[in-house]
Every structure is written in C-alpha cells, then in structure tokens.
Design an enzyme around this catalytic site. Structure first.
Site, PDB file in Angstrom:
ATOM      1  N   ASP A   1       0.860  -1.179   0.000  1.00 14.83           N
ATOM      2  CA  ASP A   1       0.000   0.000   0.000  1.00 14.83           C
ATOM      3  C   ASP A   1       0.897   1.230   0.000  1.00 14.83           C
ATOM      4  O   ASP A   1       1.611   1.470   0.979  1.00 14.83           O
ATOM      5  CB  ASP A   1      -0.910   0.004   1.234  1.00 14.83           C
ATOM      6  CG  ASP A   1      -1.960   1.105   1.190  1.00 14.83           C
ATOM      7  OD1 ASP A   1      -1.675   2.183   0.623  1.00 14.83           O
ATOM      8  OD2 ASP A   1      -3.068   0.880   1.712  1.00 14.83           O
TER       9      ASP A   1
ATOM     10  N   CYS B   1     -12.678  -9.217  -3.252  1.00 15.55           N
ATOM     11  CA  CYS B   1     -13.978  -8.751  -2.747  1.00 15.55           C
ATOM     12  C   CYS B   1     -14.018  -7.227  -2.762  1.00 15.55           C
ATOM     13  O   CYS B   1     -14.798  -6.616  -2.017  1.00 15.55           O
ATOM     14  CB  CYS B   1     -14.223  -9.265  -1.327  1.00 15.55           C
ATOM     15  SG  CYS B   1     -14.393 -11.057  -1.219  1.00 15.55           S
TER      16      CYS B   1
ATOM     17  N   GLU C   1     -20.757  -6.158 -14.331  1.00 10.22           N
ATOM     18  CA  GLU C   1     -21.827  -6.626 -13.441  1.00 10.22           C
ATOM     19  C   GLU C   1     -23.156  -6.039 -13.902  1.00 10.22           C
ATOM     20  O   GLU C   1     -23.203  -4.907 -14.381  1.00 10.22           O
ATOM     21  CB  GLU C   1     -21.526  -6.217 -11.993  1.00 10.22           C
ATOM     22  CG  GLU C   1     -20.282  -6.886 -11.417  1.00 10.22           C
ATOM     23  CD  GLU C   1     -20.056  -6.540  -9.939  1.00 10.22           C
ATOM     24  OE1 GLU C   1     -20.876  -5.793  -9.376  1.00 10.22           O
ATOM     25  OE2 GLU C   1     -19.061  -6.998  -9.364  1.00 10.22           O
TER      26      GLU C   1
ATOM     27  N   HIS D   1     -21.518 -10.201  -5.664  1.00 14.31           N
ATOM     28  CA  HIS D   1     -21.250  -8.915  -5.010  1.00 14.31           C
ATOM     29  C   HIS D   1     -21.964  -8.849  -3.658  1.00 14.31           C
ATOM     30  O   HIS D   1     -22.772  -7.944  -3.386  1.00 14.31           O
ATOM     31  CB  HIS D   1     -21.692  -7.748  -5.903  1.00 14.31           C
ATOM     32  CG  HIS D   1     -20.896  -6.498  -5.649  1.00 14.31           C
ATOM     33  ND1 HIS D   1     -20.490  -5.647  -6.641  1.00 14.31           N
ATOM     34  CD2 HIS D   1     -20.427  -5.950  -4.493  1.00 14.31           C
ATOM     35  CE1 HIS D   1     -19.813  -4.625  -6.131  1.00 14.31           C
ATOM     36  NE2 HIS D   1     -19.770  -4.808  -4.821  1.00 14.31           N
TER      37      HIS D   1
ATOM     38  N   GLY E   1     -20.330  -8.599  -0.697  1.00 15.73           N
ATOM     39  CA  GLY E   1     -19.427  -8.102   0.334  1.00 15.73           C
ATOM     40  C   GLY E   1     -20.108  -7.338   1.441  1.00 15.73           C
ATOM     41  O   GLY E   1     -19.764  -7.475   2.617  1.00 15.73           O
ATOM     42  N   ALA E   2     -21.096  -6.529   1.094  1.00 14.00           N
ATOM     43  CA  ALA E   2     -21.784  -5.715   2.100  1.00 14.00           C
ATOM     44  C   ALA E   2     -23.169  -6.252   2.432  1.00 14.00           C
ATOM     45  O   ALA E   2     -23.964  -5.574   3.072  1.00 14.00           O
ATOM     46  CB  ALA E   2     -21.894  -4.269   1.602  1.00 14.00           C
TER      47      ALA E   2
END
Length: 530
Positions: A172, A231, A262, A280, A282-283
């Site tokens: 990062d 993800c 998507e 999708h 993830g949330a």
C-alpha cells in the site's frame, strides 16, 4: 425545509432519521430504476439518497438545479458521475465505514472457501456423492497472506488473518512503516508480495492506478499454487489471464465477489474448478445494510442543516464543530476571493494563499475551496466550493498554500495573491471577535474595512481633496455611505479608499468620479454577505 429524495431501497429507520431531523423526505424506492422519471423530478430536491440501483448520470445532473448532495449508502460510487456532479457543485458522499467489517469478513470467508473447496464439496455431497478424497484442501495457519491495500477494510483483514496465525505482507503506497509495525504486518513492494504470498486479497478502489493491478504479467510473477481473492472491485484483476493460469495450474484457486462487468452473467472464471463466485455480497448483511443506510441519512442531514461535510469524495470533510468555528473564516475566504475575482480581468495563472496564526490550524482544504469559489464566481455565478477547484484545474490554475505561526498584531489572517501574465494582486483579511470578516490589507496597504453588500473601491495619489470629492459626489447623487476606509503606502504615495454604501453606485456616479482626474481606478464591488 430541505427536501430529500430516496430513490433506492433504504431502511425505514433511515427514512425516519430524515423526518426526525426536520427534513422533507420523499421515499420512492423504485424510482431509481426509471432514469427518465428521475431526470424529470430531480430538480425538486436538495438531496438524493441512493444505493447501487440508481445511476446518477450527467443527463440527470443537468436537471438537478437545486441538488446539493448525493448520499450513497455504501462505499462504491461507480453509479455516480462524480466529475459531472463536481462541475454542478453537488457534493458526493459515501459511507465507507458502515460495511467495513462485513466486507472484510466476506473476504476471510472466501479465503476459507477456496482453501477447502467448500462450495464444490457441498455441491458434490448434495448430489449424493461421497468424494472425500477428491477435495483435499490447505491450512491457512502459517501461510503468507498478501494484502493489496491496507486501508480500512484491508486493515481489518490483516487483523483477522494474524488471528488465524497467518504471516501478513501488505502493499500500500500510503501505508507508513510506523502504521505497518503497529498492525503487525510487513510492508513490501508489490513485486515482493507477488513472490511471497500463498494467498492474495485485494482491498483497493478501482482507479487508473489500480486497474488490472493483477495483470497477466503480474499474475505470472506469483508463487505457483497461489490463491486469489477479490472482494473489492471488478477490474482489479485481468480475468482472462487468471482463467488461463487457473487452467494451467499455476494458480490453485480463486474466490471472486466482484467482476469487471456486473451483473455478471458470463465470465471467463465461471465453470472453472476451485473458483468460488458470489454476486457482489461483500456488504450484504443485515447489520451492514442498516448501518450504511443510517449513516447516509445522518451525513446528508448534517450537511443540509449545519454545513458539516462527512465522507465526501469531491469536497474536504468539515465536522459540525469545524463548521461552527470556521463559518466566519469561510465567509472571509469567499470575500477575499470575490474581491480578487472582481478586480481581475486577466486570465489567472496561479493563486497563492497564506494562512497566519489561528487560522493556519484549521481545515485549510475547505478554506482553499472557499477562496477559489469566491474568485470564480465572477465568471460563473453558480460556482460553489465543490465545483470551483474543478474549474480552476480545468483552466490550469496552480494553487499553492502556506501556513505560518502568528506573525503580527492579528490573532490570525488570510492573504490571497493571484498571479497573471501582467501583474500580481493581493488582499488580506481577518475575523474580529464579533465574528465579522474585515479586509486588513490591499496591495500591501494596511486598512480596516468592514465588508458590505455594495462597495466602492478607488485608487489615487495621496493628495488633499479625495475624501471631500468622494463624500460630496455620493451625497449629490443620494448614495449613503455606511463606512469609509482609507489607506496609503506613504505620504504623497499610492492611496486607496473602500466605501461601504447602502445601495449600488450608479454608473453615472462612477463616470463623474473618473472625470475629476483625481482617481486612477474607480470600481464597484458586490459581496454576498447573507
């Protein structure tokens, strides 16, 4: 009363937050799917709360004449044209923290699933087979996890992975060595991560810098038998290349929750052995969906009612406490910029802003936006703190900022200097204890001028008769002077006058003053003092 449209499915509790805060809320959860209808009605609203179904395009924003803020319940804003929103002066907010744990947990779950081939084993068992020897997995303990992006979600993944006794290496560019040490991870370059990692998980946004960060070239540099988890965002991995490497056996497995296109109805990864795919999710937990809905309602309400800006993607964040303290300084910054903008006819090449004393410790990014907005309003009255920096960047204007400790009699002040191809012009101001902004210096000449809606600015040589001429001319033409400020560089040197008057000065009065031959410059100025 501000009016907010909710065009996607948000929880009733979020709707109630708007109502409890005194905001007129229009809950139409299916409207976002009808882009023509949305474009037709969007002009009625100050705020728009959305999830992923609503696509906020440039066409829709063209009709959003009253819109001030778009709130995305969730982290991704791929469905919002941020550039068009910024040019329109609309703040775009998201809720990056409401689904952090949920998304991180999904990444960990996907890592377990691909390590133990759980989905395939489950399907086989449901089919009545008992293929115990077919599904040989690997342990996570002792393995090296490579985390690309060690921010909010990536940081949680690092923490959970260390709890599983994994070795964690992180790439990062914004991760400091001090933070890496605190997290208990090894900070490495991408090249080293690719060589060392047994598992690689991605947690970065999709930008020009991160698109295809796992390109074919980089995937080929990975350790044989690596497993890839994504993800975060589709488009971070070259899916065609990954499919080829899965078929060749170089990559042992992959777990993807997001895809380049998507909804993903077809994809090179579909149908391959030891590839786990979810739509999708993830949330997609009850807790996360509720959290982001409540957060976006609070954030939008705070902005519309108090001016507080939280989690904005095109505007510096300003807390409610900052908004209270900084309010007069933001107004001063706008006035300083407005003075410069009204006085400058030449194209501006650079804007230099100096912050001195107490103001130097404030949110300078927000104050910069206020200065730039003030300057730009002469050319475009609809510009605001969101759109002004975009316009300045498009024009190639260089913005520089300097902050310093208190250097004079004032507790704090702001000085703005613009540079054109022909000259530099500067003005400084402060905020007095009564909360009112004042101009304290123009062209290096010290003054103390209250700022009014209608003002007259003159420059002249320091000679007798200036005050009398200005006063008499104003009186003869029924223009009442509320405040009169003078300043000079030296005896017989350059002098300025700044008059705060009750009504706009007619053009005929300006002509009369100019005809006296006493004044080098006579200029009316208008300021938004509301």
């Amino acid at each position: 009363m501000p009016k907010v449209l909710i065009s996607d499915k948000l929880s009733p509790a979020a709707v109630q937050i708007f109502k409890d805060r005194g905001i007129d809320v229009d809950f139409q959860p299916d409207l976002g799917k009808d882009k023509d209808k949305l474009a037709e009605v969007i002009g009625q609203y100050d705020g728009l709360a959305i999830r992923s179904a609503t696509k906020v395009t440039e066409k829709i924003l063209e009709n959003a004449d009253n819109l001030k803020v778009i709130g995305r319940a969730g982290i991704g804003v791929d469905n919002v044209d941020r550039e068009a929103a910024s040019k329109k002066g609309v703040i775009v907010m998201n809720t990056p923290f409401g689904n952090m744990i949920t998304t991180a947990e999904h990444a960990i779950a996907m890592m377990f699933a691909v390590a133990r081939q759980i989905p395939e084993a489950s399907a086989s068992t449901h089919a009545g087979k008992w293929e115990k020897s077919k599904f040989m997995g690997v342990e996570l303990t002792g393995k090296t996890l490579g985390v690309i992006g060690a921010g909010n979600i990536g940081g949680i993944v690092c923490d959970r992975a260390r709890g599983l006794k994994m070795k964690v290496v992180a790439y990062d560019p914004f991760l400091s060595q001090e933070k890496a040490d605190k997290m208990g991870v090894a900070k490495v370059e991408l090249e080293e991560l690719l060589k060392r990692a047994d598992f690689i998980t991605l947690h970065v946004p999709l930008t020009d810098q991160t698109r295809n960060i796992l390109s074919r070239e980089n995937l080929e540099k990975t350790k044989k038998g690596v497993r890839i988890i994504n993800c975060a965002r589709g488009g971070l991995v070259d899916e065609e290349a990954l499919a080829d490497l899965l078929k060749s056996g170089h990559v042992a497995g992959a777990a993807f929750d997001v895809f380049a296109e998507e909804p993903a109805k077809e994809n090179p990864l579909f149908g391959l052995p030891n590839v786990v795919c979810t739509p999708h999710l993830g949330a997609a937990t009850t807790e996360a969906q509720e959290n982001v809905a409540l957060q976006v309602a609070d954030q939008m309400s705070d902005y519309l009612l108090t001016g507080a800006v939280t989690n904005a993607l095109n505007m510096p964040s300003v807390t409610a406490e900052e908004a209270k303290v900084m309010g007069p300084w933001i107004k001063l910054s706008e006035h300083l910029g407005s003075f410069i903008g009204q006085m400058t006819d030449e194209p501006i090449k650079a804007i230099n802003i100096l912050y001195d004393g107490v103001v130097s410790e404030m949110n300078l990014a927000a104050l910069n936006c206020a200065v730039i907005a003030g300057i730009m309003k002469r050319a475009n009255p609809d510009v605001n703190m969101v759109s002004a920096p975009v316009i300045a960047a498009e024009r190639g204007i260089q913005i520089s900022t300097t902050n310093q400790e208190q250097s004079g009699v004032f507790e704090g002040y702001v000085k703005v200097t613009v540079v054109t191809s022909k000259f530099e012009r500067s003005i400084a101001g402060t905020v007095f204890s009564d909360g009112k902004p004042r101009f304290i210096q123009i062209k290096g000449i010290n003054i103390d001028a209250e700022i009014g809606q209608h003002m007259l600015y003159t420059t002249n040589e320091d000679v007798p008769g200036i005050i009398g001429t200005l006063g008499a001319t104003m009186g003869e033409n029924n223009v009442n002077i509320a405040n009169f400020t003078l300043g000079r560089s030296a005896i017989k040197g350059e002098a300025i006058a700044l008059l705060y008057v009750d009504d706009p000065v007619p053009a005929a009065v300006l002509d009369k003053l100019q005809s006296t031959g006493l004044f080098q410059q006579v200029k009316t100025l208008e300021f938004d003092v509301a």
